[in-house]
Write an enzyme that holds these catalytic residues in place. Structure first.
Site, PDB file in Angstrom:
ATOM      1  N   TYR A  32       0.835  -1.198   0.000  1.00  0.00           N
ATOM      2  CA  TYR A  32       0.000   0.000   0.000  1.00  0.00           C
ATOM      3  C   TYR A  32       0.874   1.254   0.000  1.00  0.00           C
ATOM      4  O   TYR A  32       1.766   1.407   0.845  1.00  0.00           O
ATOM      5  CB  TYR A  32      -0.927  -0.002   1.212  1.00  0.00           C
ATOM      6  CG  TYR A  32      -2.107  -0.940   1.085  1.00  0.00           C
ATOM      7  CD1 TYR A  32      -2.458  -1.502  -0.144  1.00  0.00           C
ATOM      8  CD2 TYR A  32      -2.879  -1.260   2.187  1.00  0.00           C
ATOM      9  CE1 TYR A  32      -3.554  -2.351  -0.262  1.00  0.00           C
ATOM     10  CE2 TYR A  32      -3.981  -2.110   2.086  1.00  0.00           C
ATOM     11  CZ  TYR A  32      -4.309  -2.654   0.848  1.00  0.00           C
ATOM     12  OH  TYR A  32      -5.394  -3.486   0.748  1.00  0.00           O
ATOM     13  N   LYS A 219     -17.074  -8.596   4.225  1.00  0.00           N
ATOM     14  CA  LYS A 219     -16.761  -8.847   2.811  1.00  0.00           C
ATOM     15  C   LYS A 219     -15.616  -9.825   2.694  1.00  0.00           C
ATOM     16  O   LYS A 219     -14.637  -9.747   3.439  1.00  0.00           O
ATOM     17  CB  LYS A 219     -16.398  -7.535   2.100  1.00  0.00           C
ATOM     18  CG  LYS A 219     -16.314  -7.695   0.581  1.00  0.00           C
ATOM     19  CD  LYS A 219     -16.339  -6.345  -0.128  1.00  0.00           C
ATOM     20  CE  LYS A 219     -14.961  -5.718  -0.185  1.00  0.00           C
ATOM     21  NZ  LYS A 219     -15.018  -4.365  -0.789  1.00  0.00           N
ATOM     22  N   ASP A 249     -16.116 -10.123  -3.430  1.00  0.00           N
ATOM     23  CA  ASP A 249     -15.335  -9.200  -4.265  1.00  0.00           C
ATOM     24  C   ASP A 249     -14.346  -9.995  -5.112  1.00  0.00           C
ATOM     25  O   ASP A 249     -13.458 -10.651  -4.569  1.00  0.00           O
ATOM     26  CB  ASP A 249     -14.578  -8.226  -3.344  1.00  0.00           C
ATOM     27  CG  ASP A 249     -13.777  -7.177  -4.102  1.00  0.00           C
ATOM     28  OD1 ASP A 249     -13.737  -7.235  -5.340  1.00  0.00           O
ATOM     29  OD2 ASP A 249     -13.198  -6.295  -3.436  1.00  0.00           O
ATOM     30  N   ASN A 251     -12.451  -8.714  -7.684  1.00  0.00           N
ATOM     31  CA  ASN A 251     -11.325  -7.915  -8.162  1.00  0.00           C
ATOM     32  C   ASN A 251     -10.993  -8.115  -9.637  1.00  0.00           C
ATOM     33  O   ASN A 251      -9.826  -8.251 -10.016  1.00  0.00           O
ATOM     34  CB  ASN A 251     -10.097  -8.138  -7.280  1.00  0.00           C
ATOM     35  CG  ASN A 251     -10.293  -7.556  -5.896  1.00  0.00           C
ATOM     36  OD1 ASN A 251     -10.804  -8.232  -5.002  1.00  0.00           O
ATOM     37  ND2 ASN A 251      -9.941  -6.296  -5.702  1.00  0.00           N
ATOM     38  N   GLU A 304     -14.200   1.099  -7.744  1.00  0.00           N
ATOM     39  CA  GLU A 304     -12.898   1.538  -7.232  1.00  0.00           C
ATOM     40  C   GLU A 304     -11.909   1.791  -8.354  1.00  0.00           C
ATOM     41  O   GLU A 304     -10.944   2.528  -8.168  1.00  0.00           O
ATOM     42  CB  GLU A 304     -12.339   0.544  -6.207  1.00  0.00           C
ATOM     43  CG  GLU A 304     -11.840  -0.756  -6.786  1.00  0.00           C
ATOM     44  CD  GLU A 304     -11.328  -1.717  -5.715  1.00  0.00           C
ATOM     45  OE1 GLU A 304     -12.146  -2.191  -4.910  1.00  0.00           O
ATOM     46  OE2 GLU A 304     -10.117  -1.980  -5.679  1.00  0.00           O
TER      47      GLU A 304
END
Lengths: 434, 434
Positions: A32, A219, A249, A251, A304
């Site tokens: 990150y 989630k 999710d 992705n 996103e």
């Protein structure tokens, strides 16, 4: 008058891949990171504006380079000249230099960089006014707020006049909703238990801890191996029970038909939504998925990686999404975020912003609080995402109580990092990277 | 075996803004530029692969930085290992590093950089085989060709099996069409007379010169001031007559309703198409424009800023375009270009690639020749764009005769620049920039 004297851009990275925090089917080992902007000013009280765009490691330096390429557009300018005409400023930053615009337009590195810089200006403005961002926005008149926006390419869906009318319509209940937010906070869900790289024992343990902390909505990541997705869904359902919410999710790893097949298989775990099932650019593909999954009760969520208002406009026009997951650091800063909130309100689509990464929760709490108080006036179907990483590095971190975000009170956009955190995580020279 | 020993990335810029060459309503003063890649090899005959992505000046350095960030993905690899599995290689280059993928995905700076590198690999391969790119492709079996592609996110519109069947269907006439191309060349239109920054006398003079050179199809820029657009359209029509083709290009400056109004006004000049009327991301907006302009006979064209196959797939699924103007340096290299050719053939949409800039004409002649010989088998509605700038800088420049591109014969992708041109135009140290 406040002069922006210098734009400082920093390459900040956190080694999150060491614990597989944030791992999913597409992004197996993210670090990150933030391309971080500090706007220095001539003010004696050390007033600075802070903003960041979020990346997951390599390439963060490319965003920093893009910020530096645009620095001259801010340096030497008066904050008050900018804020007096925020809509025009936004157009200048995203389209004013046609040579840089070519690299997008309004997408990719150049838009990410603009986002960090534009958000830093908003942070500076809010600090100068002594208000948190949500409050700065809430206190604006409909006309002022709309003057902050650029309606280019959206007038076929929403005009400035309509936007003003919508905001006026919502004005009466603002004070009551602000008081409600202060009392109760904004409801949220947690992604922290369900990362793909976590083993099953860790998932079970994290679910229990989250339940103890009062979380009601969870989630999980899917899209790796279908059998493993099923096994982890079974564990989470086993822990959280049938009444609580489970989102999934993927992705972006599936094609359209693949999504239908896999989600029909996973439907027995009663997922509330499937997030990013396929390419984030595939508006018509999401519409197809939504239509074909309609009878299963599974909603479609994405956003996103949706790079600008033109894409969100179409996701809404096409009936392609049940939930709008805008990203406060990928859209071109707060101006474009507000535009998407207005579009979502017009199309009656709940906004559940993308959280996590570094700083996204800090940003989006302001966005959703503002949305509730002044734009949508509704909490129905709305949940803020929460991920419990890296908040310690912020001076004004999010505060969570029993699955709700508490109203941020400090002036600014809550995105200012501690000086020591910036120094330690500067790549590649900081202490964490030595 | 051929080892790629080094990836060299160069920032090459031409000061075209000094004469307003290339000026349009969005891009008032471009400096045509290339983020230029040279793949050095271990071969004794100085074999190198060349590729570029096109930008219009500032920010070209950011693309160069992105190429450098990806260089390690090519350095040390065997060309033959790559070409044995081109589809997998393409996936690796565009999605294999999820940290870099985050910066797009498959769009903006990171995709532009990938494009230059992927095209350099194709150039190297074709030179190694001693064939021009179009011929390398034409000589492949349908199965070989399809193995060069990545069908992720397109299988709802086109499967590998369908693509193979389409190519097999077109195989019988290949030799005859190749002979036809060698004899007649590929029909083209010229944009060189109609730049927005040229005064009316210059437009008139350039039209006359183009007519003398045998051009039948002309494009003008619009979108500045409507009265001026009308005046210049009148001049061009006056010079070229009613029978020749006039296209119009607004370079993204209008909203949807604005496009309808302006093009109804300009309809009396009988434009063949309106190009880039609005945001390049606005698939549904283009569909709306196309529907509402249908009765005027004006076609809708777009694509030079369409960033990947997923977007083109939707433009076609939505019935949003009459002409597909793919850009060989914005799509992720030749693999993705071929995918878009196949999608266009399936949806029966003519491909008229984006030319101009620097090197785009050199690239796209191969694309359209291949399209005609092996994919679409048709010239109906197809025209290659021609702009008469900067060809002198290439070792194997395009050759034009009476409004047609002649078949390129030298091995490679025709994109290798002269060493002196590279040195003189290196930014900011080259002679042109001193």
């Amino acid at each position: 008058m406040t002069i922006i004297t210098q734009v400082e851009a920093r390459d900040i990275r956190f080694p999150t891949s060491r614990q597989l925090d944030g791992s999913d089917a597409m992004n197996e080992a993210p670090d990150y990171s933030a391309a971080y902007v500090i706007l220095h000013t001539d003010q004696s009280d050390d007033l600075t504006g802070h903003g960041l765009t979020f990346t997951i490691g390599r390439g963060n330096d490319i965003c920093v380079a893009a910020i530096n390429a645009m620095a001259s557009r801010l340096e030497g300018r008066h904050l008050e000249d900018i804020t007096a005409n925020m809509g025009q400023f936004w157009r200048e930053m995203t389209s004013g230099d046609s040579q840089l615009r070519w690299l997008g337009p309004e997408k990719g590195v150049i838009h990410l960089a603009a986002s960090a810089m534009i958000n830093a200006v908003w942070d500076l403005w809010a600090k100068r006014e002594g208000k948190p961002i949500w409050k700065l926005l809430v206190d604006m008149s409909p006309e002022q707020l709309v003057s902050c926006l650029d309606f280019r390419f959206v007038t076929d869906a929403l005009t400035p006049q309509e936007a003003i009318a919508m905001l006026k319509h919502m004005a009466p209940g603002k004070e009551a909703r602000e008081a409600e937010m202060r009392a109760n906070g904004y409801p949220a869900y947690t992604t922290s238990a369900g990362w793909l790289g976590y083993d099953e024992d860790k998932v079970r343990r994290l679910c229990r801890e989250a339940l103890d902390d009062g979380w009601e909505h969870f989630k999980q990541k899917v899209g790796g191996n279908l059998e493993e997705d099923r096994r982890r869904a079974a564990i989470i359902r086993d822990e959280i029970g049938e009444q609580r919410t489970l989102m999934m999710d993927a992705n972006q790893v599936w094609d359209v038909d693949e999504t239908i097949a896999n989600m029909r298989d996973l439907a027995e775990f009663n997922p509330h939504w499937i997030e990013e099932p396929t390419s984030p650019d595939d508006i018509l593909g999401h519409a197809e998925i939504r239509n074909r999954l309609f009878d299963s009760g599974i909603g479609v969520a994405t956003g996103e990686h949706c790079h600008n208002r033109v894409m969100f406009k179409q996701f809404m026009q096409a009936g392609a999404i049940d939930y709008c997951q805008l990203d406060a650091a990928r859209l071109g800063g707060l101006n474009e975020v507000i535009m998407v909130l207005l579009l979502a309100a017009k199309f009656d689509i709940p906004v559940c912003p993308h959280g996590g990464g570094v700083g996204l929760c800090e940003y989006t709490q302001h966005v959703s609080m503002f949305d509730y108080i002044a734009v949508s006036g509704s909490l129905e179907g709305r949940l803020l995402e929460y991920v419990d990483h890296l908040h310690d590095h912020f001076i004004d971190p999010v505060r969570i109580r029993r699955g709700h975000y508490l109203l941020p009170e400090a002036p600014g956009y809550s995105i200012t990092m501690k000086a020591a955190s910036l120094d330690d995580h500067t790549y590649p020279t900081g202490r964490e990277w030595q």
